[in-house]
Design a protein around this motif. Structure first.
Motif, PDB file in Angstrom:
ATOM      1  N   SER A  11       0.805  -1.224   0.000  1.00 42.14           N
ATOM      2  CA  SER A  11       0.000   0.000   0.000  1.00 42.14           C
ATOM      3  C   SER A  11       0.836   1.272   0.000  1.00 42.14           C
ATOM      4  O   SER A  11       0.549   2.192  -0.775  1.00 42.14           O
ATOM      5  N   PRO A  12       1.882   1.381   0.822  1.00 45.85           N
ATOM      6  CA  PRO A  12       2.711   2.587   0.743  1.00 45.85           C
ATOM      7  C   PRO A  12       3.432   2.734  -0.599  1.00 45.85           C
ATOM      8  O   PRO A  12       3.666   3.848  -1.059  1.00 45.85           O
ATOM      9  N   THR A  13       3.743   1.613  -1.225  1.00 40.29           N
ATOM     10  CA  THR A  13       4.397   1.673  -2.532  1.00 40.29           C
ATOM     11  C   THR A  13       3.465   2.265  -3.572  1.00 40.29           C
ATOM     12  O   THR A  13       3.880   3.072  -4.405  1.00 40.29           O
ATOM     13  N   VAL A  14       2.205   1.893  -3.522  1.00 42.83           N
ATOM     14  CA  VAL A  14       1.219   2.463  -4.452  1.00 42.83           C
ATOM     15  C   VAL A  14       1.086   3.965  -4.215  1.00 42.83           C
ATOM     16  O   VAL A  14       1.089   4.751  -5.169  1.00 42.83           O
ATOM     17  N   GLN A  15       0.983   4.361  -2.966  1.00 39.07           N
ATOM     18  CA  GLN A  15       0.857   5.790  -2.660  1.00 39.07           C
ATOM     19  C   GLN A  15       2.092   6.560  -3.118  1.00 39.07           C
ATOM     20  O   GLN A  15       1.980   7.674  -3.627  1.00 39.07           O
ATOM     21  N   ALA A  16       3.269   5.963  -2.962  1.00 45.12           N
ATOM     22  CA  ALA A  16       4.502   6.628  -3.383  1.00 45.12           C
ATOM     23  C   ALA A  16       4.610   6.713  -4.899  1.00 45.12           C
ATOM     24  O   ALA A  16       5.243   7.636  -5.429  1.00 45.12           O
ATOM     25  N   ALA A  17       3.999   5.784  -5.605  1.00 43.94           N
ATOM     26  CA  ALA A  17       4.066   5.783  -7.068  1.00 43.94           C
ATOM     27  C   ALA A  17       3.138   6.822  -7.691  1.00 43.94           C
ATOM     28  O   ALA A  17       3.347   7.213  -8.838  1.00 43.94           O
ATOM     29  N   LEU A  18       2.143   7.263  -6.958  1.00 48.52           N
ATOM     30  CA  LEU A  18       1.162   8.182  -7.530  1.00 48.52           C
ATOM     31  C   LEU A  18       1.791   9.472  -8.059  1.00 48.52           C
ATOM     32  O   LEU A  18       1.423   9.945  -9.132  1.00 48.52           O
ATOM     33  N   HIS A  19       2.729  10.028  -7.320  1.00 52.65           N
ATOM     34  CA  HIS A  19       3.302  11.307  -7.755  1.00 52.65           C
ATOM     35  C   HIS A  19       4.095  11.165  -9.048  1.00 52.65           C
ATOM     36  O   HIS A  19       4.296  12.152  -9.755  1.00 52.65           O
ATOM     37  N   CYS A  20       4.516   9.961  -9.389  1.00 57.56           N
ATOM     38  CA  CYS A  20       5.218   9.738 -10.657  1.00 57.56           C
ATOM     39  C   CYS A  20       4.249   9.598 -11.826  1.00 57.56           C
ATOM     40  O   CYS A  20       4.640   9.783 -12.978  1.00 57.56           O
ATOM     41  N   LEU A  21       3.009   9.276 -11.540  1.00 61.34           N
ATOM     42  CA  LEU A  21       2.051   8.955 -12.594  1.00 61.34           C
ATOM     43  C   LEU A  21       1.059  10.059 -12.912  1.00 61.34           C
ATOM     44  O   LEU A  21       0.472  10.056 -13.991  1.00 61.34           O
ATOM     45  N   VAL A  22       0.825  10.949 -11.959  1.00 65.32           N
ATOM     46  CA  VAL A  22      -0.139  12.026 -12.184  1.00 65.32           C
ATOM     47  C   VAL A  22       0.501  13.365 -11.855  1.00 65.32           C
ATOM     48  O   VAL A  22       1.456  13.444 -11.087  1.00 65.32           O
ATOM     49  N   ASP A  23      -0.058  14.412 -12.446  1.00 70.36           N
ATOM     50  CA  ASP A  23       0.414  15.760 -12.146  1.00 70.36           C
ATOM     51  C   ASP A  23       0.056  16.123 -10.710  1.00 70.36           C
ATOM     52  O   ASP A  23      -0.866  15.562 -10.115  1.00 70.36           O
ATOM     53  N   SER A  24       0.768  17.076 -10.184  1.00 73.32           N
ATOM     54  CA  SER A  24       0.539  17.481  -8.794  1.00 73.32           C
ATOM     55  C   SER A  24      -0.884  17.993  -8.590  1.00 73.32           C
ATOM     56  O   SER A  24      -1.456  17.811  -7.526  1.00 73.32           O
TER      57      SER A  24
END
Length: 169
Positions: free
Chosen positions: A127-140
């Protein structure tokens, strides 16, 4: 014609394939883990008939979530996110497969608790890995909505998973 900024924004939006792939993976992974965490103690209850053993197995399974989530967050920041998620999903599948293979050879109480602890340990890191990956995949500007979508998907799976596991049982 679109400017380079618009092209970059559209490639990192909520409907972009990388984010949709992450969301789909998160849904499927959590569905499998939720089904396992629900079905394993239910299977133990069916085999043993002991409600206290069922409760103990369920309580023991929560410990990795409490203890390993901070470690999962640290690992999520340091490791390659896509590889980490793939390895954790493979480990979850292997755990389920091994449970099926050796369930008739080993004490079901011990095996069930062990498998549930492992699956929850994987989830505590996943779960933390998914949350950490979000900033790489979507704009701020879309990060809050992306995080909300992932959280809603996890909540929905949390409701559907036990129903599905109960139907399979």
């Amino acid at each position: 014609m679109s400017s380079p900024d618009q092209a970059q924004t559209s490639s990192k939006g909520l409907l972009a394939p990388p984010f949709l792939a992450l969301l789909t993976t998160e849904i499927l992974s959590n569905l499998g883990q939720t089904c396992l965490v629900f079905a394993l103690p239910l299977h133990l209850l069916n085999i043993s008939g002991s409600a206290s053993l069922y409760g103990m197995a369920s309580a023991m399974a929560v410990l990795p979530s409490i203890l390993l989530t901070p470690l999962g967050g640290a690992l999520a920041d340091r490791l390659h996110k896509q590889s980490t998620m793939a390895v954790l999903d493979i480990l979850s599948a292997l755990t389920a497969f091994l449970y099926i293979l050796i369930s008739h050879k080993i004490d079901p109480g011990f095996l069930t608790v062990t498998c549930m602890v492992l699956v929850n340990a994987y989830r505590a890191c996943y779960s933390p890995t998914v949350q950490a990956a979000l900033h790489c995949l979507v704009d701020s500007k879309d990060l809050t909505r992306a995080s909300a979508l992932v959280s809603q998907a996890i909540s929905l799976v949390g409701m559907i998973g036990p129903v599905l596991a109960g139907m399979v049982m």
